[in-house]
Design a protein around this motif. Structure first.
Motif, PDB file in Angstrom:
ATOM      1  N   THR A 201      -1.282 -12.690   2.348  1.00 15.75           N
ATOM      2  CA  THR A 201      -0.664 -11.597   1.597  1.00 15.75           C
ATOM      3  C   THR A 201      -1.045 -11.715   0.130  1.00 15.75           C
ATOM      4  O   THR A 201      -1.013 -12.809  -0.445  1.00 15.75           O
ATOM      5  CB  THR A 201       0.865 -11.636   1.739  1.00 15.75           C
ATOM      6  N   LYS A 202      -1.363 -10.580  -0.467  1.00 12.92           N
ATOM      7  CA  LYS A 202      -1.741 -10.547  -1.883  1.00 12.92           C
ATOM      8  C   LYS A 202      -0.474 -10.387  -2.722  1.00 12.92           C
ATOM      9  O   LYS A 202       0.359  -9.529  -2.441  1.00 12.92           O
ATOM     10  CB  LYS A 202      -2.695  -9.378  -2.108  1.00 12.92           C
TER      11      LYS A 202
ATOM     12  N   ASP B  11       0.838  -1.199   0.000  1.00 14.15           N
ATOM     13  CA  ASP B  11       0.000   0.000   0.000  1.00 14.15           C
ATOM     14  C   ASP B  11       0.871   1.246   0.000  1.00 14.15           C
ATOM     15  O   ASP B  11       2.102   1.160  -0.123  1.00 14.15           O
ATOM     16  CB  ASP B  11      -0.963  -0.015   1.199  1.00 14.15           C
TER      17      ASP B  11
ATOM     18  N   LYS C 210      -6.046 -14.556   6.867  1.00 15.43           N
ATOM     19  CA  LYS C 210      -5.430 -13.388   6.225  1.00 15.43           C
ATOM     20  C   LYS C 210      -4.210 -13.844   5.442  1.00 15.43           C
ATOM     21  O   LYS C 210      -3.307 -14.467   5.995  1.00 15.43           O
ATOM     22  CB  LYS C 210      -5.004 -12.346   7.261  1.00 15.43           C
TER      23      LYS C 210
ATOM     24  N   VAL D  68      -0.261  -5.709   1.483  1.00 16.06           N
ATOM     25  CA  VAL D  68      -1.714  -5.749   1.464  1.00 16.06           C
ATOM     26  C   VAL D  68      -2.160  -7.175   1.777  1.00 16.06           C
ATOM     27  O   VAL D  68      -1.674  -8.134   1.181  1.00 16.06           O
ATOM     28  CB  VAL D  68      -2.252  -5.311   0.078  1.00 16.06           C
ATOM     29  N   LYS D  69      -3.085  -7.307   2.730  1.00 16.17           N
ATOM     30  CA  LYS D  69      -3.597  -8.625   3.122  1.00 16.17           C
ATOM     31  C   LYS D  69      -5.034  -8.756   2.635  1.00 16.17           C
ATOM     32  O   LYS D  69      -5.779  -7.788   2.573  1.00 16.17           O
ATOM     33  CB  LYS D  69      -3.574  -8.786   4.647  1.00 16.17           C
ATOM     34  N   GLU D  70      -5.413  -9.989   2.297  1.00  9.72           N
ATOM     35  CA  GLU D  70      -6.799 -10.265   1.935  1.00  9.72           C
ATOM     36  C   GLU D  70      -7.244 -11.532   2.658  1.00  9.72           C
ATOM     37  O   GLU D  70      -6.423 -12.375   3.006  1.00  9.72           O
ATOM     38  CB  GLU D  70      -6.957 -10.402   0.419  1.00  9.72           C
ATOM     39  N   VAL D  71      -8.549 -11.653   2.862  1.00 13.16           N
ATOM     40  CA  VAL D  71      -9.089 -12.804   3.579  1.00 13.16           C
ATOM     41  C   VAL D  71      -9.485 -13.880   2.577  1.00 13.16           C
ATOM     42  O   VAL D  71     -10.289 -13.641   1.679  1.00 13.16           O
ATOM     43  CB  VAL D  71     -10.299 -12.394   4.441  1.00 13.16           C
ATOM     44  N   VAL D  72      -8.876 -15.061   2.728  1.00 15.73           N
ATOM     45  CA  VAL D  72      -9.197 -16.214   1.884  1.00 15.73           C
ATOM     46  C   VAL D  72      -9.496 -17.393   2.802  1.00 15.73           C
ATOM     47  O   VAL D  72      -8.636 -17.795   3.596  1.00 15.73           O
ATOM     48  CB  VAL D  72      -8.021 -16.558   0.932  1.00 15.73           C
TER      49      VAL D  72
END
Length: 178
Positions: free
Chosen positions: A88-89, A72, A86, A78-82
């Motif tokens: 890392t993208k 960012d 959590k 940037v983290k995303e929920v999968v």
């Protein structure tokens, strides 16, 4: 007749001295030393520069792809929920890199046998480890000195006498890259 000057030292001391002086010469562009030492350092330094000139164009450009984390504006990942976790993208990035061919790789290793590691310290961070970075002298030889001396057939250094040293009256000289 000997093939080299002994410089009044044991072989290990002599090798260390010459390695340090060759490294200083290639890093700084010139050094002040005695005439006998300068003539020995000149032999080694000119050999390294000639090797760099010979192998300067011996590489190929290769495209590689690498997974790089997305960051960012603050530089954080940037983290995303999968699946409730959590993660890392990542994104895929393609880069062009130089890949040394076999003879250039061999030349690089021959240079590393002679050159000592050099660390550059910025003036504002004197005496501190933070902000220091290691100088890649082999890359400097290939990227800076080889194109500069490519059309020259030897004679990459110059010895200028500056007079006798006060303590022992040894002839001092400036050894510099032309």
């Amino acid at each position: 007749m000997a093939k080299y000057r002994k410089l009044g030292r044991t072989s290990s001391q002599r090798k260390a001295l010459l390695r340090n002086q060759v490294t200083a010469l290639l890093n700084n562009g010139k050094i002040v030393t005695t005439e006998a030492k300068a003539k020995e350092v000149r032999k080694i330094a000119e050999g390294l520069i000639a090797l760099a000139c010979k192998e300067k164009d011996n590489f190929e450009m290769v495209t590689v792809s690498a997974k790089v984390p997305v960051k960012d504006k603050d530089g954080k990942r940037v983290k995303e929920v999968v699946d409730g976790k959590k993660v890392t993208k990542f994104e895929t990035v393609e880069k062009q890199i130089k890949k040394d061919l076999a003879t250039r790789q061999h030349a690089r290793r021959q240079m590393l046998k002679v050159l000592c590691p050099v660390v550059s310290v910025p003036t504002d961070a004197a005496g501190k480890k933070k902000g220091t970075k290691e100088v890649d002298l082999v890359a400097k030889l290939f990227d800076e000195y080889a194109p500069k001396y490519a059309d020259r057939k030897g004679g990459y250094t110059r010895i200028v006498k500056i007079g006798q040293r006060k303590g022992d009256a040894a002839m001092e000289v400036v050894l510099e890259l032309v």
